[in-house]
Motif scaffolding. Structure first.
Motif, short mmCIF file in Angstrom:
data_model
loop_
_atom_site.label_atom_id
_atom_site.label_comp_id
_atom_site.label_asym_id
_atom_site.label_seq_id
_atom_site.Cartn_x
_atom_site.Cartn_y
_atom_site.Cartn_z
N LEU A 298 3.92 0.08 5.44
CA LEU A 298 4.38 -1.04 4.62
C LEU A 298 4.17 -0.74 3.13
O LEU A 298 5.05 -0.99 2.31
N ARG A 302 7.29 0.11 0.50
CA ARG A 302 7.37 -1.27 -0.01
C ARG A 302 8.71 -1.59 -0.68
O ARG A 302 9.16 -2.73 -0.63
N TYR A 305 11.60 -3.32 1.41
CA TYR A 305 11.48 -4.68 1.92
C TYR A 305 11.73 -5.69 0.80
O TYR A 305 11.27 -5.52 -0.33
N ILE A 310 9.01 -9.44 3.66
CA ILE A 310 7.55 -9.33 3.66
C ILE A 310 6.92 -10.66 4.09
O ILE A 310 5.93 -10.69 4.82
N ALA A 343 -0.49 -6.89 3.40
CA ALA A 343 0.85 -7.47 3.28
C ALA A 343 0.87 -8.58 2.24
O ALA A 343 1.85 -8.75 1.51
N VAL A 346 1.13 -6.75 -1.03
CA VAL A 346 2.48 -6.24 -1.27
C VAL A 346 3.42 -7.40 -1.60
O VAL A 346 4.31 -7.27 -2.46
N PHE A 347 3.23 -8.53 -0.95
CA PHE A 347 4.05 -9.72 -1.23
C PHE A 347 3.85 -10.15 -2.69
O PHE A 347 4.82 -10.44 -3.40
#
Length: 433
Positions: A298, A302, A305, A310, A343, A346-347
């Protein structure tokens, strides 16, 4: 984090030196057992997710295959809990990371259930089952070979060796056990009490490093300068991750109660497998398994996405963790929590690309791990470990403060069975055994 009895005497220098030998043995055995279970699970996983689909000309990432495998996994684990002697031990939802050792006769069924779950793509880690397995085996083994070693100390060393092997470093065990050994009655300094668990942790981590080279570090863009805005971003992301994790914590008893209303282990693990299959079909392969490999995928991919994708991964993985832990599968909750936290990071980075990725991911991991594990030290450690950057450490030491205030009065992600009365039958993990 632990339900072990408290009452070890303060160790002397002579005692620590003499017990270093069994501590090393305990650490090596702990690492070997973890490696063996993960290796067998890896073989089964390769067969189910790679060799078999290839032989049948099937895409293993297709929704229907994910659904089928997880459903069959639910049946297999349910049959293990129902029919195999030992019944896979207590429900992992009811056990802490370090608990009272089981009877050795339970170990084979628990190992089988854990391997099936790990290989089948269930969103749970190996930590709870392998610590329970190692503690049970080693208490029995050391009780025969070194009768003078207290059983509680063996449990602590077995758990420490296993944690060292799981994270590839004795530092993780030192942080986890700081709170545990500090609460143990008896004189002596904290480091006197930590000495033998650290010996076991070092032996376990070195054993696993030689055999499997475990790695939490995820390649990310370099981060070299701390700014006030970065600290503020870290606090916001950590608070958001903790809040997201606490949603799961509050929902967990409801999910557990709903599945266990089916009463029979085959029924509630089958139902769990079906729901996990649906979730896996929605979220895709990246939402399966314990999450360590998928976390790297992920983060490294990245840019592939969107923010919405995500967000779906976050919701699916949290739901998968709740279902897997609540429907009778055997496994730990920390590894999936680390994935969910990454996650979240990353979001946040996708929403505000100006936030350094290392700061975002580390803060998300720390906040989510704290909500699930309820241990500030291990949350900070894992947050730093995924970046491998010590500049992250002071940032997380600030960000942990408001997040700890959020979790300190919140419930644990743990199902506590009702107290048994002298006239009530002993509760089993499901009926029909």
């Amino acid at each position: 984090m632990t339900s072990t009895d408290q009452g070890l005497p303060a160790p002397t220098v002579r005692t620590m030196v003499l017990l270093s030998i069994p501590a090393v043995v305990i650490g090596v055995v702990s690492g070997l057992a973890l490696w063996l279970i993960e290796t067998i699970a890896g073989w089964v996983e390769d067969g189910v997710w790679t060799a078999l689909p290839k032989a049948l000309g099937i895409d293993p990432s297709s929704g229907w295959w994910i659904f089928a495998v997880l459903t069959v996994t639910g049946i297999a684990v349910g049959l293990t809990v129902w029919l195999v002697p030992g019944h896979a031990g207590p429900d992992s939802a009811t056990t802490e990371l370090v608990s009272t050792p089981m009877r050795p006769a339970i170990v084979p069924s628990l190992a089988l259930a854990a391997i099936l779950g790990l290989a089948g793509g269930v969103s749970l880690g190996p930590e709870n089952p392998i610590i329970a397995i190692n503690a049970s085996i080693l208490v029995a083994l050391v009780g025969r070979l070194w009768k003078a070693v207290p059983a509680q100390l063996v449990v602590l060393m077995a758990a420490s060796g296993t944690i060292g092997a799981l994270f590839g470093t004795p530092v993780a065990a030192a942080l986890v056990f700081t709170g545990i050994v500090a609460a143990i009655r008896g004189g002596g300094s904290l480091w006197d009490k930590l000495f033998l668990p650290l010996v076991a942790a070092a032996a376990g981590s070195l054993t696993m490093t030689f055999l499997a080279h475990p790695q939490f570090l995820i390649p990310m863009p370099a981060y070299t300068t701390i700014t006030g805005w970065n600290v503020l971003a870290a606090i916001i992301i950590a608070v958001a991750a903790t809040a997201f994790g606490l949603v799961g914590v509050y929902l967990f008893p409801l999910v557990h109660r709903a599945f266990h209303a089916l009463r029979h282990p085959l029924l509630f693990t089958l139902a769990g497998g079906i729901v996990l299959g649906v979730l896996g079909a929605i979220g895709g392969p990246i939402t399966l398994f314990k999450g360590l490999t998928q976390m790297g995928q992920l983060i490294e991919n990245r840019d592939d996405y969107t923010v919405a994708q995500i967000g779906i991964i976050l919701l699916v993985k949290l739901a998968a963790l709740l279902v897997a832990a609540g429907s009778g599968f055997r496994g730990g909750r920390i590894f999936p929590a680390v994935f969910i936290g990454a996650a979240v990071g990353v979001f946040a980075w996708a929403l505000v690309p100006g936030i350094p990725l290392q700061v975002a991911v580390a803060s998300g991991v720390m906040g989510l791990t704290l909500a699930v594990a309820r241990d500030g030290w291990i949350a900070i450690f894992i947050g730093v470990a995924v970046t491998g950057n010590l500049l992250i450490l002071p940032i997380l030491c600030l960000a942990v403060l408001p997040t700890w205030l959020m979790v300190t009065k919140a419930p644990e992600m743990l199902i506590k069975p009702p107290a048994l009365t002298p006239t009530s039958p002993r509760a089993a993990d499901g009926a029909g055994r």
